[in-house]
Design a protein around this motif. Structure first.
Motif, mmCIF file in Angstrom:
data_model
loop_
_atom_site.group_PDB
_atom_site.id
_atom_site.type_symbol
_atom_site.label_atom_id
_atom_site.label_comp_id
_atom_site.label_asym_id
_atom_site.label_seq_id
_atom_site.Cartn_x
_atom_site.Cartn_y
_atom_site.Cartn_z
ATOM 1 N N UNK A 1 5.169 -3.826 1.973
ATOM 2 C CA UNK A 1 5.571 -3.001 3.109
ATOM 3 C C UNK A 1 4.391 -2.388 3.854
ATOM 4 N N UNK A 2 3.322 -2.056 3.100
ATOM 5 C CA UNK A 2 2.222 -1.318 3.730
ATOM 6 C C UNK A 2 0.859 -1.998 3.594
ATOM 7 N N UNK A 3 0.799 -3.101 2.843
ATOM 8 C CA UNK A 3 -0.477 -3.788 2.677
ATOM 9 C C UNK A 3 -1.460 -3.041 1.802
ATOM 10 N N UNK A 4 -0.949 -2.136 0.941
ATOM 11 C CA UNK A 4 -1.807 -1.318 0.084
ATOM 12 C C UNK A 4 -1.723 -1.777 -1.373
ATOM 13 N N UNK A 5 -2.774 -1.497 -2.116
ATOM 14 C CA UNK A 5 -2.786 -1.792 -3.538
ATOM 15 C C UNK A 5 -3.004 -0.508 -4.334
ATOM 16 N N UNK B 1 3.933 14.086 -9.186
ATOM 17 C CA UNK B 1 2.618 14.668 -9.483
ATOM 18 C C UNK B 1 1.628 13.680 -10.100
ATOM 19 N N UNK B 2 2.042 12.405 -10.293
ATOM 20 C CA UNK B 2 1.048 11.388 -10.616
ATOM 21 C C UNK B 2 0.086 11.292 -9.431
ATOM 22 N N UNK B 3 -1.184 10.983 -9.707
ATOM 23 C CA UNK B 3 -2.152 10.761 -8.634
ATOM 24 C C UNK B 3 -2.364 9.258 -8.505
ATOM 25 N N UNK B 4 -1.959 8.711 -7.361
ATOM 26 C CA UNK B 4 -2.095 7.282 -7.112
ATOM 27 C C UNK B 4 -3.434 7.015 -6.445
ATOM 28 N N UNK B 5 -4.195 6.096 -7.009
ATOM 29 C CA UNK B 5 -5.459 5.690 -6.401
ATOM 30 C C UNK B 5 -5.169 4.413 -5.628
ATOM 31 N N UNK B 6 -5.202 4.535 -4.300
ATOM 32 C CA UNK B 6 -4.726 3.476 -3.411
ATOM 33 C C UNK B 6 -5.867 2.971 -2.541
ATOM 34 N N UNK B 7 -5.920 1.652 -2.355
ATOM 35 C CA UNK B 7 -6.954 1.057 -1.507
ATOM 36 C C UNK B 7 -6.296 0.235 -0.406
ATOM 37 N N UNK B 8 -6.869 0.282 0.793
ATOM 38 C CA UNK B 8 -6.324 -0.483 1.908
ATOM 39 C C UNK B 8 -7.011 -0.122 3.208
ATOM 40 N N UNK B 9 -6.486 -0.639 4.310
ATOM 41 C CA UNK B 9 -7.060 -0.299 5.607
ATOM 42 C C UNK B 9 -6.638 1.123 5.979
ATOM 43 N N UNK B 10 -7.435 1.753 6.833
ATOM 44 C CA UNK B 10 -7.130 3.118 7.250
ATOM 45 C C UNK B 10 -5.772 3.193 7.953
ATOM 46 N N UNK B 11 -5.458 2.192 8.761
ATOM 47 C CA UNK B 11 -4.180 2.187 9.475
ATOM 48 C C UNK B 11 -3.004 2.106 8.514
ATOM 49 N N UNK B 12 -3.121 1.251 7.491
ATOM 50 C CA UNK B 12 -2.036 1.104 6.522
ATOM 51 C C UNK B 12 -1.872 2.365 5.682
#
Length: 219
Positions: free
Chosen positions: A171-175, A198-209
Motif C-alpha cells: 500500500x505504501x511502498x515501505x519496509x 507503543x511498539x516502535x516500528x523502524x521503517x525505511x522508504x521514500x520520503x513521499x511514501x
C-alpha cells in the motif's frame, strides 16, 4: 582493528566528530589552521597539528594518504574545502567525507572525487522539523535526498494487526526492517508478527511514501 581518521577543520562540526571518534577508541589526527583550536584538541585527539590543508606538502608530511578516512570539516571557506578535497583524492586517500555549505558546493565536491558529502545544518533542520510535525515519529534519519529511515510509534490504528494485515509494503511502498518492543528488538519481522500499541516500528522508504503513511494511518 582500530581505524585511523584525520579531521580537517575543528569548528563545531569537525570538533564534534573528533571527540566522538576519540571516545570510540579510534586514532584521530586533528588539523586546523587556528592554533587555539588545535591546542584545545591536543588533549583530546591522538595527535593535533597546526597546518594549512590547502598546502599539498603539509598533507604529505603528515602521511595523510595512510589514514583510513579523512573528514574535511572546513567551515565557511568553500575554496579551501574544495582545494583540500581535491588534494586528498590526488594523494590517494581512500575515503574522503566532506562538509558542504550548499547544493552547488556539494556538486563540486562530488565532481572532484569526495566519497561522501554531508549537509549537517540542513539535515539536522529537516530532522528536527520532521519530528516536530508528527507526534508519532521518534527519530528520523535522511539516507539520501529521497529516502529516509524513521522510528514510528504504533498507535491504536495499527496496534493489534499483523504486518500482513496492514500490507504496508504494497500500500505504501515501505519496509518494516525492525520492531522495538521494550528492551527487545525484532529484526526483519515476519509477515505474521503482531504489532502492539507503543511498539516502535523502524521503517525505511521514500520520503513521499513515509509522509503518506504518517498522514493516512498514524494521525
Amino acid at each position: 582493528m582500530k581505524k585511523s581518521f584525520a579531521v580537517i577543520g575543528l569548528g563545531r562540526f569537525g570538533g564534534s566528530i573528533c571527540r566522538t571518534l576519540t571516545d570510540e577508541g579510534m586514532e584521530v589526527l586533528a588539523i586546523d589552521v587556528n592554533e587555539e583550536r588545535v591546542n584545545e584538541f591536543s588533549m583530546i585527539a591522538s595527535h593535533a597539528v597546526v597546518g594549512d590543508s590547502t598546502d599539498e606538502t603539509v598533507l604529505k608530511s603528515l602521511g595523510i594518504r595512510n589514514f583510513d578516512h579523512v573528514i574535511v570539516a572546513i567551515g565557511d571557506d568553500i575554496q579551501s574545502s574544495i582545494l583540500t578535497t581535491l588534494i586528498l583524492k590526488e594523494l590517494g586517500v581512500s575515503r574522503v567525507t566532506a562538509k558542504a555549505q550548499n547544493d552547488y558546493h556539494e556538486k563540486v565536491l562530488r565532481k572532484i572525487g569526495a566519497d561522501h558529502v554531508v549537509h549537517p545544518e540542513r539535515d539536522m533542520g529537516r530532522r528536527i522539523a520532521h519530528n516536530m510535525t508528527s507526534s508519532n515519529v521518534v527519530d528520523y534519519l535522511e539516507l539520501s535526498d529521497e529516502h529516509s529511515i524513521v522510528e514510528i510509534v504504533a498507535n491504536g490504528k495499527i496496534g493489534g494487526h499483523t504486518i500482513m494485515d496492514l500490507d504496508i509494503r504494497k500500500k505504501y511502498g515501505l519496509n518494516i526492517v525492525a520492531i522495538k518492543r521494550g528492551e527487545d528488538i525484532i529484526v526483519s519481522p515476519q509477515a505474521g508478527e503482531m504489532i502492539n500499541v507503543n511498539d516502535v516500528l523502524i521503517v525505511i522508504g521514500t520520503d513521499n511514501d513515509i509522509d503518506r503513511f504518517e498522514h493516512k494511518v498514524m494521525e
